[in-house]
Write a protein that holds these residues in place. Structure first.
Motif, mmCIF file in Angstrom:
data_model
loop_
_atom_site.group_PDB
_atom_site.id
_atom_site.type_symbol
_atom_site.label_atom_id
_atom_site.label_comp_id
_atom_site.label_asym_id
_atom_site.label_seq_id
_atom_site.Cartn_x
_atom_site.Cartn_y
_atom_site.Cartn_z
ATOM 1 N N MET A 1 94.171 120.658 61.793
ATOM 2 C CA MET A 1 94.715 121.110 63.056
ATOM 3 C C MET A 1 94.589 119.981 64.063
ATOM 4 O O MET A 1 93.542 119.397 64.232
ATOM 5 C CB MET A 1 93.952 122.341 63.515
ATOM 6 N N LYS A 2 95.690 119.690 64.713
ATOM 7 C CA LYS A 2 95.697 118.635 65.723
ATOM 8 C C LYS A 2 95.287 119.202 67.075
ATOM 9 O O LYS A 2 95.421 120.389 67.330
ATOM 10 C CB LYS A 2 97.090 118.022 65.847
ATOM 11 N N GLY A 3 94.823 118.307 67.931
ATOM 12 C CA GLY A 3 94.444 118.701 69.280
ATOM 13 C C GLY A 3 95.662 118.888 70.170
ATOM 14 O O GLY A 3 96.793 118.618 69.776
ATOM 15 N N GLU A 21 98.818 123.093 72.450
ATOM 16 C CA GLU A 21 98.577 122.801 71.065
ATOM 17 C C GLU A 21 99.931 122.634 70.366
ATOM 18 O O GLU A 21 100.917 123.262 70.763
ATOM 19 C CB GLU A 21 97.781 123.932 70.403
ATOM 20 N N PRO A 22 100.003 121.800 69.303
ATOM 21 C CA PRO A 22 101.286 121.570 68.621
ATOM 22 C C PRO A 22 101.963 122.865 68.160
ATOM 23 O O PRO A 22 103.192 122.986 68.228
ATOM 24 C CB PRO A 22 100.910 120.700 67.424
ATOM 25 N N GLU A 23 101.171 123.827 67.729
ATOM 26 C CA GLU A 23 101.748 125.095 67.270
ATOM 27 C C GLU A 23 102.449 125.836 68.412
ATOM 28 O O GLU A 23 103.493 126.463 68.200
ATOM 29 C CB GLU A 23 100.648 125.987 66.668
ATOM 30 N N PHE A 24 101.890 125.752 69.608
ATOM 31 C CA PHE A 24 102.545 126.384 70.754
ATOM 32 C C PHE A 24 103.799 125.614 71.161
ATOM 33 O O PHE A 24 104.799 126.230 71.541
ATOM 34 C CB PHE A 24 101.582 126.531 71.939
#
Length: 88
Positions: A1-3, A21-24
């Motif tokens: 998971m990236k920051g 966050e990248p997912e958002f």
């Protein structure tokens, strides 16, 4: 998971940076595409509604609500399909 990642957005002619966050970011882009609006336009509409809430937090909440409503719609569709098959 990236920051978290910081990106610049333009809201009604003013540049601002938002950290998510990248997912958002991915879900936020999908949300804009699904609504057929530019990311900046969607961010501006969220900004206009957010009141005293931090913009990044407001975006996260909007994304979460959108994902939940999409999930609920899919669940409704699946239920209706099962009901239809049960009546056949």
């Amino acid at each position: 998971m990236k920051g978290p990642q910081k990106h610049s957005l333009t809201l009604r002619g003013h540049r601002t940076s938002v950290t998510l966050e990248p997912e958002f970011w991915d879900a936020f882009r999908q949300m804009a595409a699904a609504r057929d609006v530019a990311l900046n336009e969607l961010a501006a509409s969220i900004d206009a509604e957010r009141g005293e809430v931090n913009l990044a937090s407001a975006i996260r909440v909007h994304v979460l609500r959108w994902l939940r409503s999409a999930q609920t719609a899919e669940e409704r569709h699946m239920f209706q399909e099962e009901e239809r098959k049960g009546r056949e």
